[in-house]
Motif scaffolding. Structure first.
Motif, PDB file in Angstrom:
ATOM      1  N   THR A   1     -33.715  25.415  16.734  1.00 35.82           N
ATOM      2  CA  THR A   1     -32.594  25.542  17.672  1.00 35.82           C
ATOM      3  C   THR A   1     -31.300  25.028  17.068  1.00 35.82           C
ATOM      4  O   THR A   1     -30.230  25.631  17.248  1.00 35.82           O
ATOM      5  CB  THR A   1     -32.896  24.766  18.968  1.00 35.82           C
ATOM      6  OG1 THR A   1     -34.029  25.357  19.612  1.00 35.82           O
ATOM      7  CG2 THR A   1     -31.707  24.795  19.916  1.00 35.82           C
TER       8      THR A   1
ATOM      9  N   PRO B   1     -28.922  27.145  13.566  1.00 36.56           N
ATOM     10  CA  PRO B   1     -28.689  28.565  13.832  1.00 36.56           C
ATOM     11  C   PRO B   1     -28.483  29.339  12.537  1.00 36.56           C
ATOM     12  O   PRO B   1     -27.752  28.908  11.650  1.00 36.56           O
ATOM     13  CB  PRO B   1     -27.419  28.564  14.696  1.00 36.56           C
ATOM     14  CG  PRO B   1     -26.788  27.228  14.466  1.00 36.56           C
ATOM     15  CD  PRO B   1     -27.903  26.284  14.177  1.00 36.56           C
TER      16      PRO B   1
ATOM     17  N   ALA C   1     -21.012  28.167  14.559  1.00 35.72           N
ATOM     18  CA  ALA C   1     -21.778  27.440  15.570  1.00 35.72           C
ATOM     19  C   ALA C   1     -21.320  25.988  15.552  1.00 35.72           C
ATOM     20  O   ALA C   1     -20.680  25.528  14.597  1.00 35.72           O
ATOM     21  CB  ALA C   1     -23.269  27.527  15.257  1.00 35.72           C
TER      22      ALA C   1
END
Length: 212
Positions: free
Chosen positions: A43, A46, A112
């Motif tokens: 998670t 990314p 991200a």
């Protein structure tokens, strides 16, 4: 797969044989905060494929950088954690964070972001300000939070809020970047309303009154 090597009798080359592959140091970054499950790692990394992550974890376990263990019931799940050898990467990653900080001047639309990615550079920056003081600082961003631990043999950080914190720092991502780059001090951030610092005691006061 056979292990790839630079085949050079050089300490840097030997180090890169173990941690120079893509994703390896970022996995180490994630594990510096403590044990993580495979799903947690996937998670918070990314862009990494499941096959690549599994391969890198096996490589790092083989090289003694991390270890895998199973948590006792009722959890009964496997977690990955750095060995002492792996935790020795802390100053390496801290130096890389300092070296790469200027590249954060402009955030790309595809970038991200995770709150704890600011932990190492902030630990380095606030470590200078908190020198000689012991305690824990909770850091809160819109994206999440983490806590910094000062005064131990080696400063460290962990995910989420601490059970007991001596100070609480609330910032946004841009302010956090400015703090880590040294273009903004905590004191100036407080004066400008960009930094909220609560807490009493020597550590909080050192952060409040620091000018650099």
């Amino acid at each position: 797969m056979p292990r790839r090597s630079y085949d050079q009798y050089c300490a840097i080359a030997r180090a890169l044989d173990a941690v120079g592959d893509r994703w390896t140091l970022l996995i180490a970054r994630e594990l510096l905060a403590g044990p993580r499950r495979y799903t947690d790692l996937h998670t918070d990394l990314p862009g990494v494929s499941t096959d690549m992550l599994a391969t890198r974890l096996k490589d790092m376990e083989r090289d003694g950088v991390l270890a895998r263990r199973k948590l006792p019931p009722p959890a009964s799940v496997s977690v990955y954690e750095l060995t002492d050898h792996g935790r020795a990467l802390l100053p390496v990653l801290t130096a890389l964070a300092a070296w790469g900080a200027p590249a954060l001047a402009e955030r790309q639309p595809t970038d991200a972001i995770r709150a704890h990615w600011f932990a190492l550079p902030l630990l380095h920056r606030l470590g200078h300000l908190a020198a000689g003081h012991e305690g824990v600082v909770d850091v809160v961003l819109e994206e999440g939070g983490f806590h910094l631990v000062f005064g131990a043999a080696e400063p460290s950080y962990g995910d989420g809020p601490a059970e007991r914190a001596d100070a609480r720092l609330v910032v946004d991502a841009d302010t956090c970047v400015a703090l880590t780059q040294g273009t903004l001090t905590v004191a100036d951030g407080i004066a400008a309303g960009a930094v909220e610092l609560t807490g009493a005691g020597p550590l909080a006061e050192a952060l409040r009154g620091a000018g650099s």
